[in-house]
Motif scaffolding. Structure first.
Motif, mmCIF file in Angstrom:
data_model
loop_
_atom_site.group_PDB
_atom_site.id
_atom_site.type_symbol
_atom_site.label_atom_id
_atom_site.label_comp_id
_atom_site.label_asym_id
_atom_site.label_seq_id
_atom_site.Cartn_x
_atom_site.Cartn_y
_atom_site.Cartn_z
ATOM 1 N N GLU A 1 -4.732 -5.394 10.334
ATOM 2 C CA GLU A 1 -3.583 -4.591 9.902
ATOM 3 C C GLU A 1 -2.453 -5.489 9.372
ATOM 4 O OE1 GLU A 1 -1.703 -0.941 12.101
ATOM 5 O OE2 GLU A 1 -0.493 -2.700 12.601
ATOM 6 N N ILE A 2 -2.175 -6.557 10.128
ATOM 7 C CA ILE A 2 -1.123 -7.482 9.691
ATOM 8 C C ILE A 2 -1.517 -8.145 8.369
ATOM 9 C CG2 ILE A 2 0.012 -9.675 10.254
ATOM 10 C CD1 ILE A 2 -0.039 -8.784 13.216
ATOM 11 N N LYS A 3 -2.774 -8.567 8.283
ATOM 12 C CA LYS A 3 -3.250 -9.230 7.072
ATOM 13 C C LYS A 3 -3.087 -8.318 5.856
ATOM 14 C CE LYS A 3 -7.505 -11.248 5.200
ATOM 15 N NZ LYS A 3 -8.949 -11.422 5.461
ATOM 16 N N GLU B 1 7.464 -3.772 11.091
ATOM 17 C CA GLU B 1 7.121 -2.863 12.176
ATOM 18 C C GLU B 1 6.047 -3.458 13.088
ATOM 19 O OE1 GLU B 1 6.294 1.279 10.971
ATOM 20 O OE2 GLU B 1 4.979 1.273 12.737
ATOM 21 N N SER B 2 5.026 -4.073 12.488
ATOM 22 C CA SER B 2 3.978 -4.720 13.297
ATOM 23 C C SER B 2 4.591 -5.770 14.223
ATOM 24 C CB SER B 2 2.960 -5.436 12.399
ATOM 25 O OG SER B 2 2.204 -4.513 11.653
ATOM 26 N N PHE B 3 5.492 -6.564 13.660
ATOM 27 C CA PHE B 3 6.070 -7.660 14.437
ATOM 28 C C PHE B 3 7.047 -7.118 15.487
ATOM 29 C CE2 PHE B 3 5.401 -11.024 10.823
ATOM 30 C CZ PHE B 3 4.022 -10.876 10.963
ATOM 31 N N ASP C 1 -13.108 -6.851 18.901
ATOM 32 C CA ASP C 1 -13.023 -5.844 17.825
ATOM 33 C C ASP C 1 -11.611 -5.276 17.697
ATOM 34 O OD1 ASP C 1 -15.663 -5.979 17.061
ATOM 35 O OD2 ASP C 1 -16.311 -4.267 18.272
ATOM 36 N N ARG C 2 -11.048 -4.923 18.836
ATOM 37 C CA ARG C 2 -9.688 -4.352 18.796
ATOM 38 C C ARG C 2 -8.692 -5.366 18.236
ATOM 39 N NH1 ARG C 2 -8.874 0.000 22.974
ATOM 40 N NH2 ARG C 2 -10.910 0.433 23.855
ATOM 41 N N PHE C 3 -8.864 -6.627 18.670
ATOM 42 C CA PHE C 3 -7.973 -7.670 18.173
ATOM 43 C C PHE C 3 -8.150 -7.864 16.671
ATOM 44 C CE2 PHE C 3 -7.501 -12.153 16.975
ATOM 45 C CZ PHE C 3 -6.139 -12.295 17.200
ATOM 46 N N GLN C 4 -9.411 -7.860 16.217
ATOM 47 C CA GLN C 4 -9.656 -8.023 14.775
ATOM 48 C C GLN C 4 -8.998 -6.899 13.974
ATOM 49 O OE1 GLN C 4 -13.964 -8.464 15.052
ATOM 50 N NE2 GLN C 4 -13.847 -10.582 14.364
ATOM 51 N N ASP C 5 -8.991 -5.695 14.548
ATOM 52 C CA ASP C 5 -8.308 -4.583 13.878
ATOM 53 C C ASP C 5 -6.804 -4.840 13.780
ATOM 54 O OD1 ASP C 5 -10.705 -3.298 13.639
ATOM 55 O OD2 ASP C 5 -10.378 -1.878 15.277
ATOM 56 N N ALA C 6 -6.217 -5.293 14.885
ATOM 57 C CA ALA C 6 -4.764 -5.546 14.890
ATOM 58 C C ALA C 6 -4.410 -6.654 13.903
ATOM 59 C CB ALA C 6 -4.295 -5.909 16.301
ATOM 60 N N LEU C 7 -5.243 -7.692 13.877
ATOM 61 C CA LEU C 7 -5.014 -8.791 12.937
ATOM 62 C C LEU C 7 -5.230 -8.306 11.503
ATOM 63 C CD1 LEU C 7 -4.454 -11.816 12.476
ATOM 64 C CD2 LEU C 7 -6.921 -12.228 12.727
ATOM 65 N N HIS D 1 1.856 -17.669 14.861
ATOM 66 C CA HIS D 1 2.738 -16.514 15.074
ATOM 67 C C HIS D 1 2.003 -15.208 14.765
ATOM 68 C CE1 HIS D 1 6.081 -19.346 15.514
ATOM 69 N NE2 HIS D 1 6.776 -18.328 16.000
ATOM 70 N N VAL D 2 1.300 -15.167 13.637
ATOM 71 C CA VAL D 2 0.547 -13.956 13.281
ATOM 72 C C VAL D 2 -0.458 -13.620 14.386
ATOM 73 C CG1 VAL D 2 -1.223 -13.084 11.687
ATOM 74 C CG2 VAL D 2 0.867 -14.136 10.778
ATOM 75 N N VAL D 3 -1.146 -14.635 14.870
ATOM 76 C CA VAL D 3 -2.147 -14.434 15.919
ATOM 77 C C VAL D 3 -1.488 -13.911 17.206
ATOM 78 C CG1 VAL D 3 -3.724 -15.680 17.466
ATOM 79 C CG2 VAL D 3 -3.845 -16.060 14.996
ATOM 80 N N ALA D 4 -0.355 -14.491 17.546
ATOM 81 C CA ALA D 4 0.338 -14.046 18.765
ATOM 82 C C ALA D 4 0.820 -12.600 18.622
ATOM 83 C CB ALA D 4 1.515 -14.970 19.069
ATOM 84 N N PHE D 5 1.339 -12.257 17.449
ATOM 85 C CA PHE D 5 1.776 -10.871 17.215
ATOM 86 C C PHE D 5 0.565 -9.923 17.334
ATOM 87 C CE2 PHE D 5 5.396 -12.720 14.443
ATOM 88 C CZ PHE D 5 6.407 -12.374 15.335
ATOM 89 N N ALA D 6 -0.550 -10.296 16.703
ATOM 90 C CA ALA D 6 -1.735 -9.426 16.727
ATOM 91 C C ALA D 6 -2.291 -9.291 18.141
ATOM 92 C CB ALA D 6 -2.813 -9.982 15.784
ATOM 93 N N LEU D 7 -2.282 -10.374 18.890
ATOM 94 C CA LEU D 7 -2.795 -10.332 20.260
ATOM 95 C C LEU D 7 -1.910 -9.446 21.131
ATOM 96 C CD1 LEU D 7 -4.848 -11.377 22.349
ATOM 97 C CD2 LEU D 7 -3.314 -13.322 22.748
ATOM 98 N N MET D 8 -0.616 -9.591 20.948
ATOM 99 C CA MET D 8 0.314 -8.770 21.730
ATOM 100 C C MET D 8 0.143 -7.297 21.378
ATOM 101 S SD MET D 8 2.380 -9.729 24.136
ATOM 102 C CE MET D 8 1.886 -8.310 25.108
#
Lengths: 291, 291
Positions: free
Chosen positions: B259-261, B274-276, B251-257, A192-199
């Motif tokens: 942020e969630i982390k 908010e992220s979700f 890189d962009r995906f790693q940034d988004a991930l 789920h975290v991965v899908a949220f981040a990818l989106m």
């Protein structure tokens, strides 16, 4: 199987109302009481004969029940238990549907009154929609239910809750709570975290003409991000409740992604093929299994 | 629409054989020649009447053709062009099905003989299976096809190739090659990399009893990792061909991930929600579109 004289469902949403429906159909309880904070929702559940009686007063909801199932969102389960604990009758069994188990066990176990038995459970069931109107009699049918008793849990109570979830139609399996949280962190929370981040990554990109690039996507993106439509509050609560495992699993995922990235950077064709072949193999194990 | 007297399909696999089938059905070419390196495969394609003639000799395959479509794997397209270039007849049109465009254009354009026209294309079509036996007449039907001419491409040739892919049944759109590669890097290549990495993370984890934990998964993991079953060689070649964009997008995906982390680490409930929620919103844009 002996029907419970009265069961209470705490939280009459998708999971709670679906449980009421299947218990009704299979005559697992003579009377079903629903507790919630939205009186209008409870009234509709009564009118639809999903429950026999709905109440917003927790004492009324649980005082006469032999079985209480906590079906409220995972972030509220321990709090609901605290509220109802003084009103539970001797011999009452309590179980729940929370997706994260160790923190619940840690919070709830010290509050369990003498002569009451709490047996934590996680029925692996859900749907795209939520709420009473999405509830179905077969939501739980054939799905897996993990029961996570501790060394303190009464073995007879475990047996009865095990039988209850089986009677609901589930394939019941016992796991340690911490192991449950690691496993479902990996197979459910991390994806789920991965899908949220990818989106979030792809969703904000634009073409030169300022169109959303997602409009140019094929089916692959839609599939991989389906779970990015999941409820933000529910998943926030799950990620925070299972924080330690989720963070550890994000680290492991970052390592796996970093390996692929490095192989692309270094034009390591053989290594990259191997990474992708390994993924093929793991995926084969996943689809080889029909659970 | 004027049928081509003879068309050649380079590579009679899923994409090539499906193209032959639809061109046959719609009478887009009077004669269809197939080139490949596996004589047995070409013979079967002939026997099934997918092609009129199959040959492993590239000169024989292309010398008389008005249209050549390069349907071989993306990593081999430029090499096949180099081999066939001296044998193409004046006025011949060439297009291809490669998933990455800018490197192909860069490699192929300098090799294009006078009086031959190359119009790069990317039909967004595919299937879980590959090879001649998976080919279907409707693989391309209704799907999107991106055509990426350059400033050097003959406008009349662009028009004819545009019309050709439309006649095949596709919705044709023109994009700059570099923009194409960025967009499909984001909506297709990055999701594949992420799915491979996720499968590699979860696939190697075991329960305490040394069982694969993927056996305990629910449907979510299966959906999100479907594309992790994709062909390793094809995706290796795509990732290496589109290296610059894919690395930027990782890189962009790693940034988004990241942020969630960080929000999980800091127990930032509001930020995590908010992220979700943002992901929900982006996903809504994606499914609102039926392309």
């Amino acid at each position: 199987m002996n029907a419970f004289k009265q069961m209470t469902i705490i939280g009459v949403g998708l999971l709670g109302a679906s449980l009421a429906k299947v218990c009704r159909e299979r005559k697992l309880a003579e009377r079903i009481v629903g507790f919630g904070r939205n009186a209008e929702n409870l009234q509709r559940a009564e009118q639809q004969n999903v429950i026999d009686h709905g109440t917003t007063v927790i004492e009324d909801a649980v005082a006469e029940s032999d079985l209480v199932v906590l079906c409220s969102p995972v972030g509220t389960i321990a709090e609901r238990f605290r509220e109802m604990a003084p009103h539970l009758k001797a011999g009452c069994l309590v179980t729940d549907v929370g997706s994260v188990k160790a923190p619940l066990v840690r919070d709830i176990e010290p509050m369990v009154p003498d002569a009451v038995h709490y047996v934590p459970a996680h029925p692996i069931a859900g749907a795209e929609q939520s709420g009473l109107d999405a509830a179905t009699v077969d939501l739980y049918e054939g799905a897996r239910c993990i029961v996570t008793p501790t060394s303190q849990t009464n073995p007879q109570a475990v047996e009865r809750i095990h039988a209850f979830w089986q009677d609901v139609g589930m394939r019941v399996q016992v796991l340690d709570a911490a192991e449950h949280d690691f496993i479902y962190g990996a197979v459910s929370h991390l994806p789920h975290v991965v899908a949220f981040a990818l989106m979030n990554t792809v969703g904000q990109l634009k073409t030169r003409e300022q169109e959303d690039i997602v409009h140019l996507s094929a089916g692959g993106l839609r599939d991989i991000t389906r779970i990015a439509s999941s409820d933000p509050v529910m998943w926030r609560d799950i990620c925070l409740a299972n924080k330690t495992h989720v963070l550890d699993l994000i680290d492991r995922f970052q390592d796996a992604l970093g390996e692929i990235k490095q192989r692309i950077e270094q034009d390591d064709a053989a290594g990259l093929k191997e990474s992708f072949k390994n993924a093929n193999g793991h995926r084969g194990k996943l689809v080889g299994n029909n659970s």
